[in-house]
Design a protein around this motif. Structure first.
Motif, PDB file in Angstrom:
ATOM      1  N   ALA A  16      97.950 -31.841  18.554  1.00 26.54           N
ATOM      2  CA  ALA A  16      97.879 -31.764  17.087  1.00 26.54           C
ATOM      3  C   ALA A  16      98.668 -32.865  16.406  1.00 26.54           C
ATOM      4  O   ALA A  16      98.587 -33.001  15.179  1.00 26.54           O
ATOM      5  CB  ALA A  16      98.311 -30.400  16.549  1.00 26.54           C
ATOM      6  N   ALA A  17      99.417 -33.675  17.152  1.00 28.00           N
ATOM      7  CA  ALA A  17     100.130 -34.790  16.531  1.00 28.00           C
ATOM      8  C   ALA A  17      99.129 -35.860  16.120  1.00 28.00           C
ATOM      9  O   ALA A  17      98.026 -35.932  16.652  1.00 28.00           O
ATOM     10  CB  ALA A  17     101.150 -35.366  17.499  1.00 28.00           C
ATOM     11  N   SER A  18      99.539 -36.707  15.189  1.00 34.52           N
ATOM     12  CA  SER A  18      98.660 -37.813  14.795  1.00 34.52           C
ATOM     13  C   SER A  18      98.946 -39.013  15.692  1.00 34.52           C
ATOM     14  O   SER A  18     100.053 -39.203  16.183  1.00 34.52           O
ATOM     15  CB  SER A  18      98.883 -38.178  13.322  1.00 34.52           C
ATOM     16  N   LEU A  19      97.910 -39.793  15.888  1.00 28.27           N
ATOM     17  CA  LEU A  19      97.994 -40.914  16.826  1.00 28.27           C
ATOM     18  C   LEU A  19      97.691 -42.220  16.127  1.00 28.27           C
ATOM     19  O   LEU A  19      96.763 -42.306  15.310  1.00 28.27           O
ATOM     20  CB  LEU A  19      96.964 -40.709  17.950  1.00 28.27           C
ATOM     21  N   GLU A  20      98.463 -43.253  16.441  1.00 26.34           N
ATOM     22  CA  GLU A  20      98.095 -44.615  16.063  1.00 26.34           C
ATOM     23  C   GLU A  20      98.517 -45.531  17.199  1.00 26.34           C
ATOM     24  O   GLU A  20      99.693 -45.595  17.550  1.00 26.34           O
ATOM     25  CB  GLU A  20      98.757 -45.057  14.758  1.00 26.34           C
ATOM     26  N   LEU A  21      97.546 -46.228  17.775  1.00 30.74           N
ATOM     27  CA  LEU A  21      97.812 -47.200  18.832  1.00 30.74           C
ATOM     28  C   LEU A  21      97.589 -48.596  18.268  1.00 30.74           C
ATOM     29  O   LEU A  21      96.542 -48.872  17.690  1.00 30.74           O
ATOM     30  CB  LEU A  21      96.886 -46.976  20.030  1.00 30.74           C
ATOM     31  N   LYS A  61      84.480 -38.796  19.175  1.00 32.56           N
ATOM     32  CA  LYS A  61      85.597 -37.877  19.422  1.00 32.56           C
ATOM     33  C   LYS A  61      86.672 -37.930  18.338  1.00 32.56           C
ATOM     34  O   LYS A  61      87.848 -37.695  18.626  1.00 32.56           O
ATOM     35  CB  LYS A  61      86.208 -38.136  20.804  1.00 32.56           C
ATOM     36  N   GLY A  62      86.297 -38.255  17.118  1.00 28.41           N
ATOM     37  CA  GLY A  62      87.231 -38.219  16.004  1.00 28.41           C
ATOM     38  C   GLY A  62      88.134 -39.435  15.877  1.00 28.41           C
ATOM     39  O   GLY A  62      89.052 -39.448  15.058  1.00 28.41           O
ATOM     40  N   PHE A  63      87.901 -40.457  16.679  1.00 26.87           N
ATOM     41  CA  PHE A  63      88.709 -41.672  16.590  1.00 26.87           C
ATOM     42  C   PHE A  63      88.180 -42.598  15.499  1.00 26.87           C
ATOM     43  O   PHE A  63      86.989 -42.625  15.207  1.00 26.87           O
ATOM     44  CB  PHE A  63      88.696 -42.420  17.929  1.00 26.87           C
ATOM     45  N   GLU A  64      89.082 -43.378  14.928  1.00 25.33           N
ATOM     46  CA  GLU A  64      88.714 -44.417  13.985  1.00 25.33           C
ATOM     47  C   GLU A  64      89.667 -45.591  14.167  1.00 25.33           C
ATOM     48  O   GLU A  64      90.747 -45.450  14.762  1.00 25.33           O
ATOM     49  CB  GLU A  64      88.763 -43.910  12.536  1.00 25.33           C
ATOM     50  N   ALA A  65      89.246 -46.739  13.688  1.00 32.37           N
ATOM     51  CA  ALA A  65      90.098 -47.919  13.763  1.00 32.37           C
ATOM     52  C   ALA A  65      89.894 -48.725  12.494  1.00 32.37           C
ATOM     53  O   ALA A  65      88.797 -48.734  11.918  1.00 32.37           O
ATOM     54  CB  ALA A  65      89.766 -48.759  14.986  1.00 32.37           C
ATOM     55  N   ARG A  77      93.272 -44.897  15.528  1.00 31.67           N
ATOM     56  CA  ARG A  77      93.923 -43.713  14.951  1.00 31.67           C
ATOM     57  C   ARG A  77      93.121 -42.456  15.236  1.00 31.67           C
ATOM     58  O   ARG A  77      91.901 -42.496  15.424  1.00 31.67           O
ATOM     59  CB  ARG A  77      94.079 -43.865  13.431  1.00 31.67           C
ATOM     60  N   LYS A  78      93.853 -41.349  15.265  1.00 37.72           N
ATOM     61  CA  LYS A  78      93.216 -40.034  15.328  1.00 37.72           C
ATOM     62  C   LYS A  78      94.181 -39.069  14.654  1.00 37.72           C
ATOM     63  O   LYS A  78      95.371 -39.047  14.994  1.00 37.72           O
ATOM     64  CB  LYS A  78      92.937 -39.596  16.765  1.00 37.72           C
ATOM     65  N   PRO A  79      93.711 -38.290  13.673  1.00 38.75           N
ATOM     66  CA  PRO A  79      94.635 -37.447  12.902  1.00 38.75           C
ATOM     67  C   PRO A  79      95.287 -36.325  13.712  1.00 38.75           C
ATOM     68  O   PRO A  79      96.417 -35.946  13.438  1.00 38.75           O
ATOM     69  CB  PRO A  79      93.764 -36.881  11.777  1.00 38.75           C
ATOM     70  N   SER A  80      94.571 -35.812  14.727  1.00 39.25           N
ATOM     71  CA  SER A  80      95.103 -34.677  15.475  1.00 39.25           C
ATOM     72  C   SER A  80      94.599 -34.760  16.923  1.00 39.25           C
ATOM     73  O   SER A  80      93.417 -34.553  17.185  1.00 39.25           O
ATOM     74  CB  SER A  80      94.647 -33.360  14.822  1.00 39.25           C
ATOM     75  N   VAL A  81      95.503 -35.102  17.826  1.00 42.19           N
ATOM     76  CA  VAL A  81      95.064 -35.313  19.212  1.00 42.19           C
ATOM     77  C   VAL A  81      94.957 -33.991  19.966  1.00 42.19           C
ATOM     78  O   VAL A  81      95.573 -32.986  19.617  1.00 42.19           O
ATOM     79  CB  VAL A  81      96.016 -36.265  19.970  1.00 42.19           C
ATOM     80  N   GLN A  82      94.149 -34.062  21.024  1.00 42.86           N
ATOM     81  CA  GLN A  82      93.987 -32.904  21.899  1.00 42.86           C
ATOM     82  C   GLN A  82      94.417 -33.291  23.304  1.00 42.86           C
ATOM     83  O   GLN A  82      94.474 -34.479  23.634  1.00 42.86           O
ATOM     84  CB  GLN A  82      92.513 -32.473  21.922  1.00 42.86           C
ATOM     85  N   TRP A  83      94.656 -32.279  24.123  1.00 40.57           N
ATOM     86  CA  TRP A  83      95.073 -32.533  25.493  1.00 40.57           C
ATOM     87  C   TRP A  83      94.041 -33.403  26.221  1.00 40.57           C
ATOM     88  O   TRP A  83      94.381 -34.270  27.020  1.00 40.57           O
ATOM     89  CB  TRP A  83      95.275 -31.209  26.221  1.00 40.57           C
ATOM     90  N   SER A  84      92.762 -33.206  25.869  1.00 41.45           N
ATOM     91  CA  SER A  84      91.692 -33.954  26.533  1.00 41.45           C
ATOM     92  C   SER A  84      91.669 -35.436  26.147  1.00 41.45           C
ATOM     93  O   SER A  84      90.884 -36.203  26.704  1.00 41.45           O
ATOM     94  CB  SER A  84      90.333 -33.322  26.215  1.00 41.45           C
ATOM     95  N   ASP A  85      92.515 -35.826  25.208  1.00 46.07           N
ATOM     96  CA  ASP A  85      92.595 -37.252  24.848  1.00 46.07           C
ATOM     97  C   ASP A  85      93.508 -38.021  25.794  1.00 46.07           C
ATOM     98  O   ASP A  85      93.638 -39.249  25.659  1.00 46.07           O
ATOM     99  CB  ASP A  85      93.107 -37.417  23.409  1.00 46.07           C
ATOM    100  N   THR A  86      94.123 -37.342  26.731  1.00 49.62           N
ATOM    101  CA  THR A  86      94.953 -38.029  27.721  1.00 49.62           C
ATOM    102  C   THR A  86      94.102 -39.034  28.484  1.00 49.62           C
ATOM    103  O   THR A  86      93.113 -38.678  29.110  1.00 49.62           O
ATOM    104  CB  THR A  86      95.559 -37.003  28.704  1.00 49.62           C
ATOM    105  N   ALA A  87      94.462 -40.299  28.396  1.00 45.47           N
ATOM    106  CA  ALA A  87      93.633 -41.365  28.964  1.00 45.47           C
ATOM    107  C   ALA A  87      94.362 -42.688  28.794  1.00 45.47           C
ATOM    108  O   ALA A  87      95.454 -42.760  28.243  1.00 45.47           O
ATOM    109  CB  ALA A  87      92.283 -41.430  28.243  1.00 45.47           C
TER     110      ALA A  87
END
Lengths: 109, 114
Positions: A16-21, A61-65, A77-87
């Motif tokens: 559920a955390a937000s992501l920015e790579l 899968k809800g990703f944007e850039a 970016r992704k507003p709310s990550v899931q366990w399945s986003d581990t990669a």
């Protein structure tokens, strides 16, 4: 020389955390940008790509850039990550298909 | 219906041996690539062929020789294997080499040189 740099080599987040790579490129001409993802034990697949037009690109899968030309950046970016986003996530730019070194994302359940 | 396939999936061999990895794509693409992914997950382009012609040849030892019998196949032959050749090798293809094309990757071949 053309290059692509990813600043975060290893990112650990809770669900559920937000992501920015981060991804920065050095390329003087027109650039096409990609984000690829490699799930554990699987092969690379395309998340999203930017060629021209709207700098905010929606992927699977809800990703944007967002392509920010002035900053030579194309952050994922992704507003709310899931366990399945581990990669492992790779930013890439043409031409000569230059990849960044990858960012390993680990999501804690 | 696998789009890009590689064989073998795993390859364990001794130093000094010669081995080949095969790649086939059934997408009708013109361009194919070989990448090496090292232990730190860094992906590096090795070769690219467009319609059986070599268009990219990065700094790769000449022990590595790609062969493209037709545009649907790009095989990688490695002579005198060294420990440092251990890596995962990915084949990919795209419609063309003009840069605006999505690349489709194979599942990878994990090579371990003992």
């Amino acid at each position: 020389a053309q290059s692509v740099s990813q600043h975060n080599h290893h990112v650990i987040l809770s669900e559920a955390a937000s992501l920015e790579l981060g991804c920065n490129y050095s390329y003087g001409g027109t650039v096409n940008l990609f984000w690829y993802v490699q799930y554990p034990g699987q092969h690379l697949q395309l998340l999203l790509k930017y060629f021209s037009g709207d700098p905010l690109v929606k992927g699977i899968k809800g990703f944007e850039a967002e392509f920010i030309k002035s900053k030579f950046s194309f952050n994922l970016r992704k507003p709310s990550v899931q366990w399945s986003d581990t990669a492992e996530y790779f930013c890439a730019a043409d031409d000569k298909i230059i990849f960044g070194k990858g960012t390993r994302l680990h999501i804690l359940p | 219906d696998t789009a890009v396939s590689q064989t073998p999936k795993y390859l364990v061999t001794q130093m000094g041996n010669d081995k080949s990895i095969k790649c086939e794509q059934n997408l009708g693409h013109d361009t194919m690539y070989w990448y090496k992914q090292d232990s730190k997950k860094f992906l590096k382009i090795m070769f690219s062929y467009n319609n059986k012609e070599l268009i990219i040849n990065e700094t790769v030892p000449n022990r590595f020789s790609p062969k493209s019998p037709d545009k649907a196949h790009l095989n990688l032959h490695i002579n005198s294997l060294e420990l440092g050749d251990s890596a995962v090798y990915f084949c990919a293809s795209s419609q063309s080499h003009r840069g605006q094309e999505t690349q489709y990757f194979g599942p990878g071949t994990r090579l371990l040189v003992l």
